[in-house]
Design a protein around this motif. Sequence first.
Motif, PDB file in Angstrom:
ATOM      1  N   GLY A   1       0.759  -1.215  -0.001  1.00  0.00           N
ATOM      2  CA  GLY A   1      -0.031  -0.010  -0.023  1.00  0.00           C
ATOM      3  C   GLY A   1       0.712   1.374  -0.082  1.00  0.00           C
ATOM      4  N   LEU A   2       2.048   1.239   0.781  1.00  0.00           N
ATOM      5  CA  LEU A   2       2.982   2.327   0.496  1.00  0.00           C
ATOM      6  C   LEU A   2       3.587   2.796  -0.531  1.00  0.00           C
ATOM      7  N   LEU A   3       3.403   1.593  -1.482  1.00  0.00           N
ATOM      8  CA  LEU A   3       3.968   1.913  -3.037  1.00  0.00           C
ATOM      9  C   LEU A   3       2.917   1.948  -4.222  1.00  0.00           C
ATOM     10  N   GLN A   4       1.653   2.036  -3.809  1.00  0.00           N
ATOM     11  CA  GLN A   4       0.749   2.118  -4.761  1.00  0.00           C
ATOM     12  C   GLN A   4       0.442   3.459  -5.322  1.00  0.00           C
ATOM     13  N   THR A   5       0.368   3.564  -6.525  1.00  0.00           N
ATOM     14  CA  THR A   5      -0.233   4.739  -7.444  1.00  0.00           C
ATOM     15  C   THR A   5      -1.855   4.778  -7.243  1.00  0.00           C
ATOM     16  N   GLU A   6      -2.243   6.108  -7.526  1.00  0.00           N
ATOM     17  CA  GLU A   6      -3.582   6.327  -7.155  1.00  0.00           C
ATOM     18  C   GLU A   6      -4.436   5.487  -8.247  1.00  0.00           C
ATOM     19  N   GLY A   7      -4.046   5.188  -9.395  1.00  0.00           N
ATOM     20  CA  GLY A   7      -4.532   4.658 -10.482  1.00  0.00           C
ATOM     21  C   GLY A   7      -4.823   3.238 -10.142  1.00  0.00           C
TER      22      GLY A   7
ATOM     23  N   GLY B   1     -12.879  -4.348  -5.303  1.00  0.00           N
ATOM     24  CA  GLY B   1     -13.277  -5.252  -3.982  1.00  0.00           C
ATOM     25  C   GLY B   1     -14.811  -4.800  -3.496  1.00  0.00           C
ATOM     26  N   GLY B   2     -15.106  -3.974  -4.476  1.00  0.00           N
ATOM     27  CA  GLY B   2     -16.678  -3.551  -4.272  1.00  0.00           C
ATOM     28  C   GLY B   2     -16.793  -1.825  -3.773  1.00  0.00           C
ATOM     29  N   SER B   3     -15.874  -1.280  -3.571  1.00  0.00           N
ATOM     30  CA  SER B   3     -16.084   0.049  -3.224  1.00  0.00           C
ATOM     31  C   SER B   3     -16.628   0.941  -4.219  1.00  0.00           C
ATOM     32  N   ALA B   4     -17.293   2.144  -3.936  1.00  0.00           N
ATOM     33  CA  ALA B   4     -17.710   2.827  -5.264  1.00  0.00           C
ATOM     34  C   ALA B   4     -17.861   4.265  -4.762  1.00  0.00           C
ATOM     35  N   GLY B   5     -17.925   5.037  -5.822  1.00  0.00           N
ATOM     36  CA  GLY B   5     -18.685   6.567  -5.268  1.00  0.00           C
ATOM     37  C   GLY B   5     -17.749   7.102  -4.148  1.00  0.00           C
ATOM     38  N   LYS B   6     -18.449   7.896  -3.169  1.00  0.00           N
ATOM     39  CA  LYS B   6     -17.640   8.587  -2.337  1.00  0.00           C
ATOM     40  C   LYS B   6     -16.761   7.775  -1.580  1.00  0.00           C
ATOM     41  N   GLU B   7     -17.241   6.513  -1.005  1.00  0.00           N
ATOM     42  CA  GLU B   7     -16.539   5.549  -0.159  1.00  0.00           C
ATOM     43  C   GLU B   7     -15.208   5.101  -1.014  1.00  0.00           C
ATOM     44  N   LEU B   8     -15.468   4.794  -2.383  1.00  0.00           N
ATOM     45  CA  LEU B   8     -13.752   4.438  -3.045  1.00  0.00           C
ATOM     46  C   LEU B   8     -12.900   5.812  -3.184  1.00  0.00           C
ATOM     47  N   THR B   9     -13.451   7.055  -3.334  1.00  0.00           N
ATOM     48  CA  THR B   9     -12.628   8.171  -3.344  1.00  0.00           C
ATOM     49  C   THR B   9     -11.952   8.463  -1.758  1.00  0.00           C
ATOM     50  N   GLN B  10     -12.465   7.963  -0.893  1.00  0.00           N
ATOM     51  CA  GLN B  10     -12.142   8.343   0.692  1.00  0.00           C
ATOM     52  C   GLN B  10     -10.901   7.059   0.826  1.00  0.00           C
ATOM     53  N   GLN B  11     -11.336   5.989   0.427  1.00  0.00           N
ATOM     54  CA  GLN B  11     -10.429   4.888   0.688  1.00  0.00           C
ATOM     55  C   GLN B  11      -9.116   5.057  -0.203  1.00  0.00           C
ATOM     56  N   VAL B  12      -9.178   5.681  -1.464  1.00  0.00           N
ATOM     57  CA  VAL B  12      -7.919   5.978  -2.239  1.00  0.00           C
ATOM     58  C   VAL B  12      -7.247   6.909  -1.748  1.00  0.00           C
ATOM     59  N   GLU B  13      -8.187   7.830  -1.156  1.00  0.00           N
ATOM     60  CA  GLU B  13      -6.990   9.014  -0.793  1.00  0.00           C
ATOM     61  C   GLU B  13      -6.415   8.506   0.653  1.00  0.00           C
ATOM     62  N   ALA B  14      -7.024   7.770   1.669  1.00  0.00           N
ATOM     63  CA  ALA B  14      -6.428   7.301   2.659  1.00  0.00           C
ATOM     64  C   ALA B  14      -5.228   6.199   2.501  1.00  0.00           C
ATOM     65  N   ARG B  15      -5.250   5.640   1.448  1.00  0.00           N
ATOM     66  CA  ARG B  15      -4.253   4.747   0.974  1.00  0.00           C
ATOM     67  C   ARG B  15      -3.070   5.567   0.411  1.00  0.00           C
ATOM     68  N   ILE B  16      -3.244   6.552  -0.436  1.00  0.00           N
ATOM     69  CA  ILE B  16      -2.317   7.230  -0.930  1.00  0.00           C
ATOM     70  C   ILE B  16      -1.703   8.124  -0.154  1.00  0.00           C
TER      71      ILE B  16
ATOM     72  N   SER C   1      -6.673  -1.190 -16.992  1.00  0.00           N
ATOM     73  CA  SER C   1      -6.020   0.182 -17.567  1.00  0.00           C
ATOM     74  C   SER C   1      -4.689   0.118 -17.927  1.00  0.00           C
ATOM     75  N   ALA C   2      -4.239  -0.136 -18.917  1.00  0.00           N
ATOM     76  CA  ALA C   2      -2.940  -0.294 -19.319  1.00  0.00           C
ATOM     77  C   ALA C   2      -1.895   0.980 -19.126  1.00  0.00           C
ATOM     78  N   GLU C   3      -2.732   2.437 -19.136  1.00  0.00           N
ATOM     79  CA  GLU C   3      -1.779   3.197 -18.777  1.00  0.00           C
ATOM     80  C   GLU C   3      -1.626   3.389 -17.142  1.00  0.00           C
ATOM     81  N   ALA C   4      -2.754   2.904 -16.468  1.00  0.00           N
ATOM     82  CA  ALA C   4      -2.558   3.006 -14.875  1.00  0.00           C
ATOM     83  C   ALA C   4      -1.427   1.800 -14.678  1.00  0.00           C
ATOM     84  N   TRP C   5      -1.545   0.731 -15.273  1.00  0.00           N
ATOM     85  CA  TRP C   5      -0.578  -0.424 -15.054  1.00  0.00           C
ATOM     86  C   TRP C   5       1.013   0.052 -15.330  1.00  0.00           C
ATOM     87  N   ARG C   6       1.031   0.907 -16.339  1.00  0.00           N
ATOM     88  CA  ARG C   6       2.465   1.344 -16.636  1.00  0.00           C
ATOM     89  C   ARG C   6       3.011   2.153 -15.672  1.00  0.00           C
ATOM     90  N   GLU C   7       1.968   3.250 -15.220  1.00  0.00           N
ATOM     91  CA  GLU C   7       2.424   4.230 -14.199  1.00  0.00           C
ATOM     92  C   GLU C   7       2.902   3.518 -12.697  1.00  0.00           C
TER      93      GLU C   7
END
Length: 278
Positions: A116-122, A131-146, A175-181
């Motif tokens: 998690g400490l080395l994951q990109t936003e994409g 894993g089932g997250s969506a909408g506001k919950e997904l945005t919040q979890q991405v922000e917490a991880r990043i 997403s090929a672009e997200a994977w390259r990133e």
Amino acid sequence: MPTRRVITSRSREPRQRFAEELQSLRAESGLSLRQLGDQLGWDWSLFSKLESGETLGGPEVVQALDAHYGTGSLLLTLWELALGDPTQFREKYRRYMTLEAEAVSLWQYSVSSPPGLLQTEGYAREVLAAGGSAGKELTQQVEARIGRRVLLTGDDAPPFRAILSEAVLRTSLRSAEAWREQLAYLAEAAERPNITLQVLTQAAGPHGLMNTDVMFLRLTDGRTVAYAENDISGELIEENRQVERLQRRYDAVRDLALSPAASRKAITQMLEEARASY
């Protein structure tokens, strides 16, 4: 009935309240954003984004701000409310985040996804959505991880070693672009002086951590704790004998992994293949 007295003019919306509190505390301290960044060891632009509400950051920077301003756990509490997902802060995981932020060194084994400490936003967005997250919950979890990534930046960043199963480098994103990133980020991280990456190839065969993602934290008092998890649950392990058993398994896996130099070459090769394939 008497008129209700307004106690505060601060926003009641948690995210905005968090940003306002940060703005107020810094104003009272008389520090500029750059001065605050210099004193805490983070880039000043992070504090600018926190105060504007652009990002929530991670628990380690929030805890550092609480310590700096002498506000106890006020900012961390506001941060948790701003995230708005109480399931993320079960007691064991909340304690783990506190320990992670205070660790003097960290090391991890990853089964199928980058730490998690080395994951990109994409990457984080696609995996959490799967894993089932969506909408506001997904945005919040991405922000917490990043937001946790700031732990590995700055002059006082702790050393971090991660052993990546080969599956980590071969389980691409839709997403090929997200994977390259993501691959490019791992390649860049492997060049940092405080980060060591090793790749465990499939040829290494069965081993003691085949199905276990585990992070070890060396604490300021000399103790080592571990956090083991899967897609369903995680467990903070503090009992010395259990930690020692996991540590022996980790050491055996490290002995099977490619050297850091060979691992950097493997990651770069995977990145080149990803770029050539799309």
